[in-house]
Design an enzyme around this catalytic site. Sequence first.
Site, PDB file in Angstrom:
ATOM      1  N   ARG A 187     -23.471  13.485  20.725  1.00 53.20           N
ATOM      2  CA  ARG A 187     -23.436  12.066  20.172  1.00 53.20           C
ATOM      3  C   ARG A 187     -22.229  11.173  20.386  1.00 53.20           C
ATOM      4  O   ARG A 187     -21.197  11.702  21.068  1.00 53.20           O
ATOM      5  CB  ARG A 187     -23.408  12.201  18.626  1.00 53.20           C
ATOM      6  CG  ARG A 187     -24.901  12.517  18.094  1.00 53.20           C
ATOM      7  CD  ARG A 187     -24.634  12.873  16.393  1.00 53.20           C
ATOM      8  NE  ARG A 187     -25.836  13.075  16.227  1.00 53.20           N
ATOM      9  CZ  ARG A 187     -26.438  13.508  14.873  1.00 53.20           C
ATOM     10  NH1 ARG A 187     -25.315  14.178  14.275  1.00 53.20           N
ATOM     11  NH2 ARG A 187     -27.302  13.548  14.492  1.00 53.20           N
ATOM     12  N   ILE A 228       1.765   2.856   6.822  1.00 50.81           N
ATOM     13  CA  ILE A 228       1.090   3.803   7.698  1.00 50.81           C
ATOM     14  C   ILE A 228       0.649   3.044   9.224  1.00 50.81           C
ATOM     15  O   ILE A 228       0.346   3.747  10.177  1.00 50.81           O
ATOM     16  CB  ILE A 228      -0.217   4.657   7.224  1.00 50.81           C
ATOM     17  CG1 ILE A 228      -1.283   3.501   6.827  1.00 50.81           C
ATOM     18  CG2 ILE A 228      -0.032   5.586   6.222  1.00 50.81           C
ATOM     19  CD1 ILE A 228      -2.730   4.223   6.725  1.00 50.81           C
ATOM     20  N   ASP A 229       0.693   1.675   8.898  1.00 44.81           N
ATOM     21  CA  ASP A 229       0.296   0.790  10.217  1.00 44.81           C
ATOM     22  C   ASP A 229       1.357   0.821  11.214  1.00 44.81           C
ATOM     23  O   ASP A 229       1.214   0.439  12.290  1.00 44.81           O
ATOM     24  CB  ASP A 229       0.305  -0.706   9.572  1.00 44.81           C
ATOM     25  CG  ASP A 229      -0.783  -0.664   8.612  1.00 44.81           C
ATOM     26  OD1 ASP A 229      -1.720   0.369   8.521  1.00 44.81           O
ATOM     27  OD2 ASP A 229      -0.893  -1.741   7.714  1.00 44.81           O
ATOM     28  N   ARG A 280     -22.834   7.689  15.789  1.00 44.49           N
ATOM     29  CA  ARG A 280     -22.640   8.114  14.250  1.00 44.49           C
ATOM     30  C   ARG A 280     -21.308   7.223  14.020  1.00 44.49           C
ATOM     31  O   ARG A 280     -20.555   7.303  14.977  1.00 44.49           O
ATOM     32  CB  ARG A 280     -22.600   9.546  13.961  1.00 44.49           C
ATOM     33  CG  ARG A 280     -24.102  10.137  13.956  1.00 44.49           C
ATOM     34  CD  ARG A 280     -24.731   9.789  12.817  1.00 44.49           C
ATOM     35  NE  ARG A 280     -25.911  10.563  12.740  1.00 44.49           N
ATOM     36  CZ  ARG A 280     -27.155  10.370  13.296  1.00 44.49           C
ATOM     37  NH1 ARG A 280     -27.223   9.199  14.207  1.00 44.49           N
ATOM     38  NH2 ARG A 280     -28.361  10.998  13.195  1.00 44.49           N
ATOM     39  N   GLY A 321       0.659  -1.268   0.014  1.00 46.34           N
ATOM     40  CA  GLY A 321       0.195   0.156  -0.142  1.00 46.34           C
ATOM     41  C   GLY A 321       0.882   1.367   0.150  1.00 46.34           C
ATOM     42  O   GLY A 321       2.119   1.049   0.679  1.00 46.34           O
ATOM     43  N   GLU A 350      -9.529  -0.740  12.552  1.00 46.56           N
ATOM     44  CA  GLU A 350     -10.178  -1.335  11.572  1.00 46.56           C
ATOM     45  C   GLU A 350     -10.045  -3.073  11.902  1.00 46.56           C
ATOM     46  O   GLU A 350     -11.100  -3.740  11.568  1.00 46.56           O
ATOM     47  CB  GLU A 350      -9.634  -1.119  10.063  1.00 46.56           C
ATOM     48  CG  GLU A 350      -8.329  -1.445   9.915  1.00 46.56           C
ATOM     49  CD  GLU A 350      -7.645  -1.379   8.594  1.00 46.56           C
ATOM     50  OE1 GLU A 350      -8.636  -1.240   7.606  1.00 46.56           O
ATOM     51  OE2 GLU A 350      -6.527  -1.473   8.240  1.00 46.56           O
TER      52      GLU A 350
HETATM   53  O1  F6P Z   1      -1.202  -1.250   4.936  1.00 43.00           O
HETATM   54  C1  F6P Z   1      -1.464  -0.285   4.703  1.00 43.00           C
HETATM   55  C2  F6P Z   1      -3.030  -0.333   4.743  1.00 43.00           C
HETATM   56  O2  F6P Z   1      -3.734   1.066   4.547  1.00 43.00           O
HETATM   57  C3  F6P Z   1      -3.542  -0.817   6.112  1.00 43.00           C
HETATM   58  O3  F6P Z   1      -3.883  -0.077   6.896  1.00 43.00           O
HETATM   59  C4  F6P Z   1      -4.998  -1.352   5.408  1.00 43.00           C
HETATM   60  O4  F6P Z   1      -5.866  -2.614   6.230  1.00 43.00           O
HETATM   61  C5  F6P Z   1      -4.607  -1.556   3.968  1.00 43.00           C
HETATM   62  O5  F6P Z   1      -3.411  -0.993   3.978  1.00 43.00           O
HETATM   63  C6  F6P Z   1      -5.674  -1.517   3.115  1.00 43.00           C
HETATM   64  O6  F6P Z   1      -5.369  -1.971   1.965  1.00 43.00           O
HETATM   65  P1  F6P Z   1      -5.694  -1.856   0.333  1.00 43.00           P
HETATM   66  O7  F6P Z   1      -5.033  -0.561  -0.167  1.00 43.00           O
HETATM   67  O8  F6P Z   1      -5.242  -3.069  -0.562  1.00 43.00           O
HETATM   68  O9  F6P Z   1      -7.278  -1.566   0.524  1.00 43.00           O
END
Ligand code: F6P
Length: 374
Positions: free
Chosen positions: A169, A133-134, A292, A12, A229
């Site tokens: 909220r 970014i992780d 929300r 990514g 996530e």
């Molecule tokens: O590894 C970076 C990341 O943005 C993760 O945080 C996320 O789970 C994943 O890539 C999303 O991947 P893609 O770009 O394949 O949808």
Amino acid sequence: MGKCVGILTAGGDSPGLNAAIRAAGRALAHAGYRLTGFKDGFEGLAFDRWVALDEHTFSGILTIGGTILRTSRNKPNKMPVGKKLLDMTDAIIETYHKHQLEALICIGGGGTHKSALLLKKAGINLVTIPKTIDNDIAGTSGSIGFDTALDVATGAIDSLHSTASSHKRIMLVEIMGHKAGWLTLGSAIAGGADVVLLPEFPYHLESVVNALKTRAREGKLFSIVPVAEGAVDVETAAEIAKLEGELAALPEDDKKSRIELKTRLEELTAYRPERIFELARQLEARTGLETRVTILGYLQRGGKPSCFDRLLASQLGTRAAQAVIHGEFGNMVAFVQGKTKLVPIEEVAGLRKLVTPDHPWVTCARELGICFGE
Ligand code: F6P
């Protein structure tokens, strides 16, 4: 003509990739090397798609997000070709020799390091640069893009405060990070969140409900809840652990049962946006407070790299160039305690750096009264 070095970005994208390409390229050019960029991650090597990089190419890219080389998640040994996934390692080695490369610089995250190890074992001179970014790459405290994404997520939490307060909220905000909670935890602390849900600490719905109700009773009429996530409740976490145990115990040749178990695991672990909406429905029903959802999504991967990411990318990129010049192959250029450091790719590939209960950010969050839903 100087020696030639290849470079690619894989996995990514994240802000700061161009800064790293520029840094490596400039440092190599100063030492008399030429740099060739391979496009779309490992695909570029597999199918010989490349571009010559020089001073003109590097000009003006320091501040631009994304990657001028583009990227993909395709792996050398599982490359989509037509409708099939083929092992393209031999084709990659052929391209490497065809271009008479001295070495290959791969800028990437967890998946890229596994692929890099494969190519290292196949005889390619490799140096890697950590980006994601992780922030979940083992062996390094810094990875390119994390700081920028942290700013984006924190800025979003800041903005949610006023609207949450106006409407009394609960605001759930879904933050990326795959199976790691660094981005969510960091932005929760920096943004002043009230509850935070991380993949590393499965939550009890009851505890989250209680924390939100307690706040309401105390006259705090809104709550901000960053949700990673990959966050799961304790029941789902237990089911995942059970299936993983069963999978590990299955004989390799019991293909049918393995596929069944993997499919069930995939259903529980794959990213699904419905999950956070379901959580919002449950919280609203149990607390009686309007709830929300905001999903930050790819905004976290876009935009200009922060100053920190530009600095980090510049240091890692120039250090990678030095590693090539000095023949220090097979290493990732890590960033540890403010300094670059070479770490063998074997010590990184296949591992994931996760939030641990004793990490200073966790201690800090607890002392600030942020609830983890435990
Ligand atoms: O590894 C970076 C990341 O943005 C993760 O945080 C996320 O789970 C994943 O890539 C999303 O991947 P893609 O770009 O394949 O949808």
